[in-house]
Motif scaffolding. Structure first.
Motif, PDB file in Angstrom:
ATOM      1  N   ALA A 177       0.833  -1.207   0.000  1.00  0.00           N
ATOM      2  CA  ALA A 177       0.000   0.000   0.000  1.00  0.00           C
ATOM      3  C   ALA A 177       0.867   1.257   0.000  1.00  0.00           C
ATOM      4  CB  ALA A 177      -0.937  -0.003   1.203  1.00  0.00           C
ATOM      5  N   MET A 178       1.933   1.255   0.786  1.00  0.00           N
ATOM      6  CA  MET A 178       2.835   2.403   0.835  1.00  0.00           C
ATOM      7  C   MET A 178       3.513   2.594  -0.523  1.00  0.00           C
ATOM      8  SD  MET A 178       6.277   3.422   0.982  1.00  0.00           S
ATOM      9  CE  MET A 178       6.995   1.810   1.146  1.00  0.00           C
ATOM     10  N   ALA A 179       3.979   1.502  -1.132  1.00  0.00           N
ATOM     11  CA  ALA A 179       4.646   1.593  -2.439  1.00  0.00           C
ATOM     12  C   ALA A 179       3.675   2.072  -3.516  1.00  0.00           C
ATOM     13  CB  ALA A 179       5.242   0.233  -2.813  1.00  0.00           C
ATOM     14  N   PHE A 180       2.444   1.566  -3.493  1.00  0.00           N
ATOM     15  CA  PHE A 180       1.443   2.002  -4.464  1.00  0.00           C
ATOM     16  C   PHE A 180       1.141   3.488  -4.300  1.00  0.00           C
ATOM     17  CE2 PHE A 180      -2.924   3.031  -5.587  1.00  0.00           C
ATOM     18  CZ  PHE A 180      -2.950   2.630  -6.921  1.00  0.00           C
ATOM     19  N   THR A 181       0.931   3.914  -3.064  1.00  0.00           N
ATOM     20  CA  THR A 181       0.620   5.317  -2.791  1.00  0.00           C
ATOM     21  C   THR A 181       1.754   6.230  -3.248  1.00  0.00           C
ATOM     22  OG1 THR A 181      -0.740   4.669  -0.901  1.00  0.00           O
ATOM     23  CG2 THR A 181       0.009   6.958  -0.965  1.00  0.00           C
ATOM     24  N   THR A 182       2.975   5.842  -2.932  1.00  0.00           N
ATOM     25  CA  THR A 182       4.132   6.634  -3.349  1.00  0.00           C
ATOM     26  C   THR A 182       4.204   6.720  -4.869  1.00  0.00           C
ATOM     27  OG1 THR A 182       5.354   5.964  -1.371  1.00  0.00           O
ATOM     28  CG2 THR A 182       6.641   6.842  -3.194  1.00  0.00           C
ATOM     29  N   SER A 183       4.055   5.592  -5.539  1.00  0.00           N
ATOM     30  CA  SER A 183       4.112   5.576  -7.004  1.00  0.00           C
ATOM     31  C   SER A 183       3.000   6.423  -7.611  1.00  0.00           C
ATOM     32  CB  SER A 183       4.022   4.137  -7.527  1.00  0.00           C
ATOM     33  OG  SER A 183       5.121   3.379  -7.086  1.00  0.00           O
ATOM     34  N   LEU A 184       1.806   6.318  -7.054  1.00  0.00           N
ATOM     35  CA  LEU A 184       0.671   7.091  -7.563  1.00  0.00           C
ATOM     36  C   LEU A 184       0.920   8.596  -7.424  1.00  0.00           C
ATOM     37  CD1 LEU A 184      -2.202   7.156  -8.735  1.00  0.00           C
ATOM     38  CD2 LEU A 184      -3.045   7.063  -6.370  1.00  0.00           C
ATOM     39  N   ILE A 185       1.320   9.020  -6.241  1.00  0.00           N
ATOM     40  CA  ILE A 185       1.565  10.446  -6.019  1.00  0.00           C
ATOM     41  C   ILE A 185       2.705  10.939  -6.902  1.00  0.00           C
ATOM     42  CG2 ILE A 185       2.318  12.175  -4.332  1.00  0.00           C
ATOM     43  CD1 ILE A 185       0.818  10.464  -2.195  1.00  0.00           C
ATOM     44  N   ARG A 186       3.776  10.169  -7.005  1.00  0.00           N
ATOM     45  CA  ARG A 186       4.907  10.573  -7.852  1.00  0.00           C
ATOM     46  C   ARG A 186       4.479  10.690  -9.307  1.00  0.00           C
ATOM     47  NH1 ARG A 186       9.169   6.751  -7.744  1.00  0.00           N
ATOM     48  NH2 ARG A 186      10.274   8.247  -9.016  1.00  0.00           N
ATOM     49  N   ASN A 187       3.611   9.822  -9.766  1.00  0.00           N
ATOM     50  CA  ASN A 187       3.106   9.924 -11.140  1.00  0.00           C
ATOM     51  C   ASN A 187       2.222  11.149 -11.306  1.00  0.00           C
ATOM     52  OD1 ASN A 187       3.513   7.611 -13.320  1.00  0.00           O
ATOM     53  ND2 ASN A 187       3.834   6.762 -11.276  1.00  0.00           N
ATOM     54  N   LEU A 188       1.403  11.425 -10.318  1.00  0.00           N
ATOM     55  CA  LEU A 188       0.499  12.576 -10.404  1.00  0.00           C
ATOM     56  C   LEU A 188       1.249  13.906 -10.408  1.00  0.00           C
ATOM     57  CD1 LEU A 188      -2.409  11.404  -8.054  1.00  0.00           C
ATOM     58  CD2 LEU A 188      -2.447  11.586 -10.562  1.00  0.00           C
ATOM     59  N   ILE A 189       2.373  13.974  -9.700  1.00  0.00           N
ATOM     60  CA  ILE A 189       3.122  15.232  -9.660  1.00  0.00           C
ATOM     61  C   ILE A 189       4.263  15.272 -10.677  1.00  0.00           C
ATOM     62  CG2 ILE A 189       2.500  15.690  -7.263  1.00  0.00           C
ATOM     63  CD1 ILE A 189       5.321  14.853  -6.432  1.00  0.00           C
ATOM     64  N   GLY A 190       4.404  14.204 -11.460  1.00  0.00           N
ATOM     65  CA  GLY A 190       5.371  14.207 -12.550  1.00  0.00           C
ATOM     66  C   GLY A 190       6.791  13.836 -12.195  1.00  0.00           C
ATOM     67  N   THR A 191       7.008  13.207 -11.043  1.00  0.00           N
ATOM     68  CA  THR A 191       8.373  12.809 -10.679  1.00  0.00           C
ATOM     69  C   THR A 191       8.601  11.305 -10.819  1.00  0.00           C
ATOM     70  OG1 THR A 191       7.805  12.601  -8.329  1.00  0.00           O
ATOM     71  CG2 THR A 191       8.646  14.733  -9.071  1.00  0.00           C
ATOM     72  N   GLY A 192       7.629  10.582 -11.346  1.00  0.00           N
ATOM     73  CA  GLY A 192       7.763   9.145 -11.520  1.00  0.00           C
ATOM     74  C   GLY A 192       7.188   8.713 -12.843  1.00  0.00           C
ATOM     75  N   SER A 193       7.283   7.428 -13.105  1.00  0.00           N
ATOM     76  CA  SER A 193       6.699   6.863 -14.320  1.00  0.00           C
ATOM     77  C   SER A 193       5.877   5.640 -13.935  1.00  0.00           C
ATOM     78  CB  SER A 193       7.793   6.472 -15.318  1.00  0.00           C
ATOM     79  OG  SER A 193       8.423   5.268 -14.917  1.00  0.00           O
ATOM     80  N   LEU A 194       5.147   5.108 -14.890  1.00  0.00           N
ATOM     81  CA  LEU A 194       4.348   3.905 -14.622  1.00  0.00           C
ATOM     82  C   LEU A 194       5.212   2.713 -14.224  1.00  0.00           C
ATOM     83  CD1 LEU A 194       1.697   4.116 -17.496  1.00  0.00           C
ATOM     84  CD2 LEU A 194       1.410   4.696 -15.078  1.00  0.00           C
ATOM     85  N   LEU A 195       6.490   2.773 -14.551  1.00  0.00           N
ATOM     86  CA  LEU A 195       7.394   1.680 -14.198  1.00  0.00           C
ATOM     87  C   LEU A 195       7.608   1.581 -12.685  1.00  0.00           C
ATOM     88  CD1 LEU A 195      10.079   2.198 -16.986  1.00  0.00           C
ATOM     89  CD2 LEU A 195       8.090   0.679 -17.009  1.00  0.00           C
ATOM     90  N   ALA A 196       7.272   2.642 -11.959  1.00  0.00           N
ATOM     91  CA  ALA A 196       7.433   2.617 -10.502  1.00  0.00           C
ATOM     92  C   ALA A 196       6.485   1.622  -9.836  1.00  0.00           C
ATOM     93  CB  ALA A 196       7.200   4.013  -9.928  1.00  0.00           C
ATOM     94  N   PHE A 197       5.333   1.395 -10.432  1.00  0.00           N
ATOM     95  CA  PHE A 197       4.341   0.522  -9.792  1.00  0.00           C
ATOM     96  C   PHE A 197       4.817  -0.929  -9.655  1.00  0.00           C
ATOM     97  CE2 PHE A 197       1.676   4.076 -11.085  1.00  0.00           C
ATOM     98  CZ  PHE A 197       0.935   4.299  -9.931  1.00  0.00           C
ATOM     99  N   PRO A 198       5.151  -1.614 -10.754  1.00  0.00           N
ATOM    100  CA  PRO A 198       5.513  -3.025 -10.577  1.00  0.00           C
ATOM    101  C   PRO A 198       6.783  -3.214  -9.756  1.00  0.00           C
ATOM    102  CG  PRO A 198       5.868  -2.358 -12.860  1.00  0.00           C
ATOM    103  CD  PRO A 198       5.171  -1.224 -12.160  1.00  0.00           C
ATOM    104  N   GLY A 199       7.774  -2.375  -9.990  1.00  0.00           N
ATOM    105  CA  GLY A 199       9.027  -2.539  -9.265  1.00  0.00           C
ATOM    106  C   GLY A 199       8.873  -2.358  -7.773  1.00  0.00           C
ATOM    107  N   SER A 200       8.296  -1.252  -7.374  1.00  0.00           N
ATOM    108  CA  SER A 200       8.223  -0.962  -5.942  1.00  0.00           C
ATOM    109  C   SER A 200       7.254  -1.885  -5.210  1.00  0.00           C
ATOM    110  CB  SER A 200       7.831   0.497  -5.723  1.00  0.00           C
ATOM    111  OG  SER A 200       6.526   0.762  -6.196  1.00  0.00           O
ATOM    112  N   MET A 201       6.139  -2.202  -5.821  1.00  0.00           N
ATOM    113  CA  MET A 201       5.130  -3.000  -5.133  1.00  0.00           C
ATOM    114  C   MET A 201       5.570  -4.449  -4.932  1.00  0.00           C
ATOM    115  SD  MET A 201       1.782  -1.300  -6.923  1.00  0.00           S
ATOM    116  CE  MET A 201       0.634  -2.494  -6.284  1.00  0.00           C
ATOM    117  N   VAL A 202       6.173  -5.034  -5.945  1.00  0.00           N
ATOM    118  CA  VAL A 202       6.634  -6.424  -5.814  1.00  0.00           C
ATOM    119  C   VAL A 202       7.759  -6.512  -4.789  1.00  0.00           C
ATOM    120  CG1 VAL A 202       7.688  -8.375  -7.027  1.00  0.00           C
ATOM    121  CG2 VAL A 202       5.909  -7.042  -8.138  1.00  0.00           C
ATOM    122  N   GLY A 203       8.673  -5.554  -4.848  1.00  0.00           N
ATOM    123  CA  GLY A 203       9.777  -5.545  -3.886  1.00  0.00           C
ATOM    124  C   GLY A 203       9.296  -5.383  -2.454  1.00  0.00           C
ATOM    125  N   ALA A 204       8.380  -4.458  -2.227  1.00  0.00           N
ATOM    126  CA  ALA A 204       7.852  -4.237  -0.874  1.00  0.00           C
ATOM    127  C   ALA A 204       7.127  -5.478  -0.360  1.00  0.00           C
ATOM    128  CB  ALA A 204       6.917  -3.029  -0.865  1.00  0.00           C
TER     129      ALA A 204
END
Length: 165
Positions: free
Chosen positions: A55-82
């Motif tokens: 949940a923390m990784a998803f939230t971080t990835s979502l917010i980073r995508n919304l503010i333009g500091t991340g990409s969609l690639l953040a979701f699978p990487g961070s969530m699986v690792g967490a």
């Protein structure tokens, strides 16, 4: 109920810290490597468990995508690792297993899962293992930071307190 609120607050604080530090990224190939995310993944996985980590990784990835500091690639990487970090720590009680879970989950599994995301959702030409090396480099850096940070927490007694949430 009280323990769940504490976990929710800590996961929100970790997501906020990861988003606040999103300016610290290392571009490697087509991806942005974000070691602070991996540090937060390990902290969440060890102290909060796999589902709060996801949940923390998803939230971080979502917010980073919304503010333009991340990409969609953040979701699978961070969530699986967490998830894998928290799951292995929960099953073994060993920090080494948690560290391995973050590195393998993000670097290998997350890197491979980025292939369909890049091809189907981002319209990028990609090879199956194209994101494995950049994700491995990022997660190794962030996990090394977590090893140091958790070592300090163990010496100070904070580790024992946080494991009793």
């Amino acid at each position: 109920m009280k323990g769940n609120i504490k976990k929710l607050v800590i996961s929100a604080m970790l997501a906020a810290a990861a988003v606040a530090m999103s300016g610290f990224s290392i571009p490697i190939g087509a991806s942005k490597c974000f070691p602070v995310q991996h540090l937060c993944n390990v902290i969440a996985g060890v102290f909060l468990g796999p589902w709060y980590g996801v949940a923390m990784a998803f939230t971080t990835s979502l917010i980073r995508n919304l503010i333009g500091t991340g990409s969609l690639l953040a979701f699978p990487g961070s969530m699986v690792g967490a998830f894998l970090c928290g799951y292995l720590y929960q099953k073994t009680g060993k920090l080494a297993a948690a560290y391995f879970g973050e590195v393998f989950g993000t670097g290998i599994l997350g890197g491979i899962l980025c292939y369909p995301v890049a091809m189907l959702l981002m319209g990028k030409e990609a090879a199956l293992f194209m994101y494995v090396m950049p994700f491995l480099m990022s997660t190794l850096c962030g996990t090394a930071m977590a090893v140091f940070f958790i070592g300090v927490m163990e010496k100070s007694g904070v580790f024992r307190y946080l494991t009793n949430l």
